[in-house]
Every structure is written in C-alpha cells, then in structure tokens.
Scaffold this active site. Structure first.
Site, PDB file in Angstrom:
ATOM      1  CE  LYS A 110      -9.225  -8.152  -3.084  1.00 57.69           C
ATOM      2  NZ  LYS A 110      -9.582  -8.253  -1.686  1.00 57.69           N
ATOM      3  CE  LYS A 160     -12.197  -0.304   0.079  1.00 59.20           C
ATOM      4  NZ  LYS A 160     -12.286  -1.593   0.784  1.00 59.20           N
ATOM      5  CE  LYS A 177      -4.326  -1.706   1.917  1.00 57.44           C
ATOM      6  NZ  LYS A 177      -5.385  -1.529   2.917  1.00 57.44           N
TER       7      LYS A 177
HETATM    8  P1  ADP Z   1     -11.631  -4.511  -1.222  1.00 57.57           P
HETATM    9  O1  ADP Z   1     -10.706  -5.541  -1.794  1.00 57.57           O
HETATM   10  O2  ADP Z   1     -12.779  -4.190  -2.106  1.00 57.57           O
HETATM   11  O3  ADP Z   1     -10.863  -3.303  -0.739  1.00 57.57           O
HETATM   12  P2  ADP Z   1     -11.720  -5.184   1.536  1.00 57.57           P
HETATM   13  O4  ADP Z   1     -10.257  -5.384   1.511  1.00 57.57           O
HETATM   14  O5  ADP Z   1     -12.285  -4.008   2.259  1.00 57.57           O
HETATM   15  O6  ADP Z   1     -12.271  -5.182   0.045  1.00 57.57           O
HETATM   16  O7  ADP Z   1     -12.374  -6.532   2.073  1.00 57.57           O
HETATM   17  C1  ADP Z   1     -13.387  -6.630   3.025  1.00 57.57           C
HETATM   18  C2  ADP Z   1     -13.674  -8.110   3.192  1.00 57.57           C
HETATM   19  O8  ADP Z   1     -14.213  -8.658   1.983  1.00 57.57           O
HETATM   20  C3  ADP Z   1     -12.439  -8.944   3.503  1.00 57.57           C
HETATM   21  O9  ADP Z   1     -12.788  -9.941   4.433  1.00 57.57           O
HETATM   22  C4  ADP Z   1     -12.048  -9.554   2.172  1.00 57.57           C
HETATM   23  O10 ADP Z   1     -11.377 -10.781   2.311  1.00 57.57           O
HETATM   24  C5  ADP Z   1     -13.415  -9.737   1.518  1.00 57.57           C
HETATM   25  N1  ADP Z   1     -13.312  -9.606   0.051  1.00 57.57           N
HETATM   26  C6  ADP Z   1     -12.999  -8.493  -0.619  1.00 57.57           C
HETATM   27  N2  ADP Z   1     -13.003  -8.713  -1.945  1.00 57.57           N
HETATM   28  C7  ADP Z   1     -13.331 -10.018  -2.128  1.00 57.57           C
HETATM   29  C8  ADP Z   1     -13.510 -10.853  -3.279  1.00 57.57           C
HETATM   30  N3  ADP Z   1     -13.364 -10.375  -4.504  1.00 57.57           N
HETATM   31  N4  ADP Z   1     -13.867 -12.141  -3.103  1.00 57.57           N
HETATM   32  C9  ADP Z   1     -14.033 -12.639  -1.849  1.00 57.57           C
HETATM   33  N5  ADP Z   1     -13.870 -11.911  -0.728  1.00 57.57           N
HETATM   34  C10 ADP Z   1     -13.530 -10.608  -0.842  1.00 57.57           C
HETATM   35 NA    NA Z   2      -8.438  -6.380   0.770  1.00 58.76          NA
END
Ligand code: ADP
Ligand code: NA
Length: 329
Positions: free
Chosen positions: A196, A199, A114
């Site tokens: 994946k 957001k 990051k």
């Molecule tokens: P992002 O990747 O959108 O920033 P976060 O890191 O805030 O999402 O993730 C919040 C939760 O959602 C975590 O527990 C993460 O493992 C899960 N998560 C995020 N994206 C995915 C995905 N594409 N598939 C499965 N789980 C996900």
């Molecule tokens: Na994440």
C-alpha cells in the site's frame, strides 16, 4: 431523524497527506459532513508514541488541519479539532486503561508489528495507544467509526471497553459500530504496486504527496512501475501497477474503471500515465493554494481550531463527567 454521529482521526506524522490518505480516508470525511454529525480530529497525542521532534509535530498538526480545510472540510458542517486541545481524551484514556486487561492489550496486532520493527523506540504509550483511541471515540458517544482492515481489532477493543464499563458502572457510553465506507479506494505504492502507498514507503517515488511540487508528482506517475504486457487491463493480481493507476484515475475523475478501459482500448501505458499525470497535477494545485492560504493566515486557523475544540469539549466534558460520576469520583 438525528444523523448518526461519527468520529475519525488522522495522525500529524508527515509534512503532507499522500494520495492514499486522501482517497482512502479524508475524501470520505468530506462526504460524511452531509450525512453524519461528524467529529474529526488531528490526533497529536497519538503522534508522540515513537519519538518525535516538537517543532515538527507542531507544524504538522497545523499543516494537517490546513489540508483538511483545503480538501473541503467545512467548520460550519463538522467539528474539526486538535486532540491535545481537548484534555478529556487523556483523562478518559486513564480510566479506560484501568478496565483493560494487560493480556487483552497485549493481543493488539498493530502493537506487536510496530514494536517488533522498532524495539528500541517502543514505549508504554505505543502499548496503550488503542485505549486512548477508545477514549477518542467514546467521549463523543459516536455511533459509527469508519474503519479499514488494520483498525478493526482496535474498534473491537473499543466496543468491549464500552460494554464492560456500561455493565460494571451503569450505562455511560454508546457502543459504536464500524462504518463501512462504500467509496474508498485502496491505493498502492507506485514503485512497489503490491504494497500500500504509505508514508513509510521504501522509496519516496512510490508516494504522491498532496503538497509536493506537482511537477514531481507528474514525474512519479510517469515513472510508475507498470506490468508486463502492453494492454491496459484492470487486474489487481496480475497487473497491480496498471490497476492502481486506473483506480487513482477513476477516483479523481469520478469516472468508472469500465469507462476508462473503453477509452484506453488499444492504447499504451504511456498515454494512460501522461493523462493521469495531468489529472493529478490539476487536482493538487488548488489544494496546495488553499492550504497555503490557511497557513498564511495563522489567526484564522487558530480561530477555527479554537472553535472546533470548544465544540468538541462541550460534548467530551459531559461524557467525562458522567464516566467519572459512575466510576465513583
Ligand atoms: P500511512 O500508512 O501512510 O502511515 P496512516 O496509517 O497514517 O497512513 O493512515 C491514515 C489514514 O489513511 C487511515 O485511515 C488509512 O486507512 C488511510 N490510508 C493510508 N494509506 C492508504 C492507502 N494506501 N490506501 C487507502 N487508504 C490509506
Ligand atoms: Na496505517
């Protein structure tokens, strides 16, 4: 027997959860209410490490809580709260930062990633974030923490800090273990199916947001990138796009992939997308209605969150007092 205690958090960093958040994390929160003594928190302290807008943060914390209730968290069966409502998180975070080696913290891969991507907005808070995360977990004496691959290293740090504290200052914390969830789906980006769903996706068309206009979600499903060939097969490596659609389909309908393959044998991608678009629309509509209802009743939401914070504090304050006493305060 006592149910294992679990702690999990989600950041209020978007206006809506996306389907990956739901199928990969939040959906399990709902089922863990039945099997665990569950503590769930909207981690707003973690959401200010890279610059943010105060009004947006406040709104997103509420919308996150409202969505969690809308997808099925029941404040009678779990403890749902906002992290900043429980000051013990920051208090224990400081103490833990004083037993964390600088080099130890510097080995955290997520910080390296990051901070490399956003060198100008990197803060000390981003650096110490995993220590605050350790405090989140240890305050509740959590037995288990559900973790994806990206959080493994942080849980290891939490375990190391708990053991170190217990050894130096006397038994204070439960050393938590990873809870491997059987039923999670990894969802990929609809436009870039080898990454994946996130957001921070490069195209908004790659992600399905629970709170977006359902017609827009339907359109995104119908224009999802699919693979060469015409056959509907589950093959993550060679057909990541179609496989992702099948994964979402199976997860939202509780059908098996095999069952779906049978149903779509000899049929084209268009049929699959059309049906999945309908399933997604039917799935998000009631969630949107319930989310709106919670947001339209701010008094009720405030009350749920105040009760949640009070329940959380009744545990966190006991742990903090013990930790303070043991370290010599
Ligand atoms: P992002 O990747 O959108 O920033 P976060 O890191 O805030 O999402 O993730 C919040 C939760 O959602 C975590 O527990 C993460 O493992 C899960 N998560 C995020 N994206 C995915 C995905 N594409 N598939 C499965 N789980 C996900
Ligand atoms: Na994440």
């Amino acid at each position: 027997a006592r149910r294992p205690r679990v702690l999990s958090g989600i950041q209020p960093t978007a206006d809506s959860f996306h389907l990956g958040n739901y199928l990969g994390a939040v959906r399990n929160w709902v089922s863990m209410q039945e099997t665990h003594d569950a503590y769930y928190c909207v981690v707003d302290l973690h959401a200010i490490t890279m610059g943010h807008d105060p009004a947006a943060l406040r709104a997103r914390s509420r919308v996150s809580a409202a969505q969690l209730l809308a997808v099925g968290l029941d404040p009678e069966r779990c403890t749902l709260f906002i992290q900043s409502h429980v000051p013990e998180h920051a208090q224990l975070g400081w103490v833990l930062s004083c037993i964390t080696g600088f080099g130890e913290a510097g080995r955290m891969v997520q910080f390296k990633d990051k901070s490399a991507k956003a060198a100008d907005s990197t803060t000390v808070g981003l650096f110490t974030y995993p220590i605050l995360q350790a405090a989140d977990i240890l305050l509740y004496q959590a037995d288990q923490v559900p973790v994806g691959e990206d959080q493994r290293q942080h849980l290891e740090l939490t375990r190391d800090l708990a053991q170190r504290y217990n050894t130096r200052f006397g038994k204070t914390f439960t050393v938590p273990s990873a809870y491997i969830v059987k039923d999670t789906a990894k969802i990929t980006d609809l436009q870039d199916p080898t990454s994946k769903m996130s957001k921070s996706a490069s195209s908004p068309n790659g992600i399905i947001e629970l709170l977006e206009d359902p017609a827009r979600s339907a359109k995104k499903i119908k224009s999802a990138v699919t693979d060469t060939g015409r056959e509907i097969l589950y093959d993550e490596e060679n057909k990541p796009g179609v496989s992702n659609l099948l994964t979402i389909y199976a997860a939202l309908t509780a059908r098996t992939i095999d069952d779906l393959l049978e149903q779509y044998e000899g049929r084209g991608y268009g049929d699959l997308k059309k049906d999945l678009a309908e399933i997604v629309v039917d799935f998000v509509k009631p969630i949107q209605e319930r989310t709106r209802a919670y947001l339209d009743d701010p008094g009720y939401l405030d009350k749920v969150l105040a009760i949640g914070a009070e329940k959380a504090r009744s545990v966190a304050s006991v742990t903090l007092a013990e930790a303070y006493k043991n370290i010599g305060f």
